[in-house]
Scaffold this motif. Structure first.
Motif, PDB file in Angstrom:
ATOM      1  N   LEU A 103       0.825  -1.198   0.000  1.00 23.31           N
ATOM      2  CA  LEU A 103       0.000   0.000   0.000  1.00 23.31           C
ATOM      3  C   LEU A 103       0.863   1.254   0.000  1.00 23.31           C
ATOM      4  CD1 LEU A 103      -2.810  -0.920   2.549  1.00 23.31           C
ATOM      5  CD2 LEU A 103      -3.007  -0.722   0.075  1.00 23.31           C
ATOM      6  N   TYR A 104       0.424   2.241  -0.790  1.00 19.80           N
ATOM      7  CA  TYR A 104       1.136   3.508  -0.904  1.00 19.80           C
ATOM      8  C   TYR A 104       0.140   4.647  -0.739  1.00 19.80           C
ATOM      9  CZ  TYR A 104       4.861   0.748  -2.984  1.00 19.80           C
ATOM     10  OH  TYR A 104       5.852  -0.180  -3.222  1.00 19.80           O
ATOM     11  N   SER A 105       0.590   5.700  -0.085  1.00 18.77           N
ATOM     12  CA  SER A 105      -0.217   6.899   0.060  1.00 18.77           C
ATOM     13  C   SER A 105       0.383   7.976  -0.842  1.00 18.77           C
ATOM     14  CB  SER A 105      -0.229   7.358   1.524  1.00 18.77           C
ATOM     15  OG  SER A 105      -0.989   8.523   1.650  1.00 18.77           O
ATOM     16  N   MET A 106      -0.222   8.173  -2.009  1.00 17.84           N
ATOM     17  CA  MET A 106       0.296   9.126  -2.995  1.00 17.84           C
ATOM     18  C   MET A 106      -0.881   9.837  -3.649  1.00 17.84           C
ATOM     19  SD  MET A 106       3.148   6.631  -4.657  1.00 17.84           S
ATOM     20  CE  MET A 106       4.479   7.703  -5.133  1.00 17.84           C
ATOM     21  N   ARG A 107      -1.549  10.657  -2.879  1.00 16.74           N
ATOM     22  CA  ARG A 107      -2.764  11.327  -3.345  1.00 16.74           C
ATOM     23  C   ARG A 107      -2.513  12.204  -4.583  1.00 16.74           C
ATOM     24  NH1 ARG A 107      -7.211  12.485  -0.244  1.00 16.74           N
ATOM     25  NH2 ARG A 107      -5.944  12.159   1.610  1.00 16.74           N
ATOM     26  N   ASP A 108      -1.516  13.075  -4.533  1.00 17.07           N
ATOM     27  CA  ASP A 108      -1.266  14.004  -5.643  1.00 17.07           C
ATOM     28  C   ASP A 108      -0.946  13.271  -6.942  1.00 17.07           C
ATOM     29  OD1 ASP A 108      -1.691  16.069  -3.877  1.00 17.07           O
ATOM     30  OD2 ASP A 108       0.448  16.463  -3.553  1.00 17.07           O
ATOM     31  N   GLU A 109      -0.116  12.249  -6.841  1.00 18.34           N
ATOM     32  CA  GLU A 109       0.254  11.480  -8.031  1.00 18.34           C
ATOM     33  C   GLU A 109      -0.967  10.776  -8.632  1.00 18.34           C
ATOM     34  OE1 GLU A 109       1.807  11.515  -5.169  1.00 18.34           O
ATOM     35  OE2 GLU A 109       3.948  11.837  -5.517  1.00 18.34           O
TER      36      GLU A 109
END
Length: 135
Positions: A50-56
């Motif tokens: 899991l990754y948290s990369m909202r802007d991307e």
């Protein structure tokens, strides 16, 4: 999950508090967005982590929506028009000519026509072009 369902899911998820995605979701969205260079690292994530990369992800969703909105088979490519891709690269089309068993686009990255400009198969150019610019 269809492509459109995935794009809608990611769009909603970006607006939530817990905005995390699996690496394989990023990879698929990267493909749907047209492989923007700026987000190349997104394609190299661990599939089930899991990754948290909202802007991307918001950027990939934006590009994917634009690509899905194109007409089936891509944009109509015509001589004298200007097109841009997901990376912001611009191509000025000078001619669309038959060559062997397909059509070829003669273009340049500047408005000046050169003696032997770059060429691309029409089908590949249609896949490349995200939008037409007003010239």
């Amino acid at each position: 999950m269809t492509d459109q369902e995935l794009i809608d899911y990611c769009d909603k998820r970006c607006k939530s508090i817990n905005c995390q995605f699996e690496g394989r979701t990023f990879e698929r969205m990267f493909q749907l967005a047209g492989k923007p260079r700026k987000y190349q690292a997104v394609a190299d994530l661990v599939p089930r982590k899991l990754y948290s990369m909202r802007d991307e992800m918001e950027a990939l969703v934006h590009f994917a929506f634009k690509r899905m909105a194109r007409p089936k088979g891509g944009l109509d490519i015509e001589a004298g028009r200007v097109y841009r891709d997901v990376n912001g690269d611009v191509r000025y089309v000078f001619a669309v000519v038959p060559r062997l068993e397909s059509w070829t686009v003669i273009w340049n990255s500047t408005p000046e026509r050169t003696a032997s400009g770059p060429t691309t198969r029409l089908s590949e150019f249609k896949d490349w072009a995200l939008e037409e610019l007003k010239s």
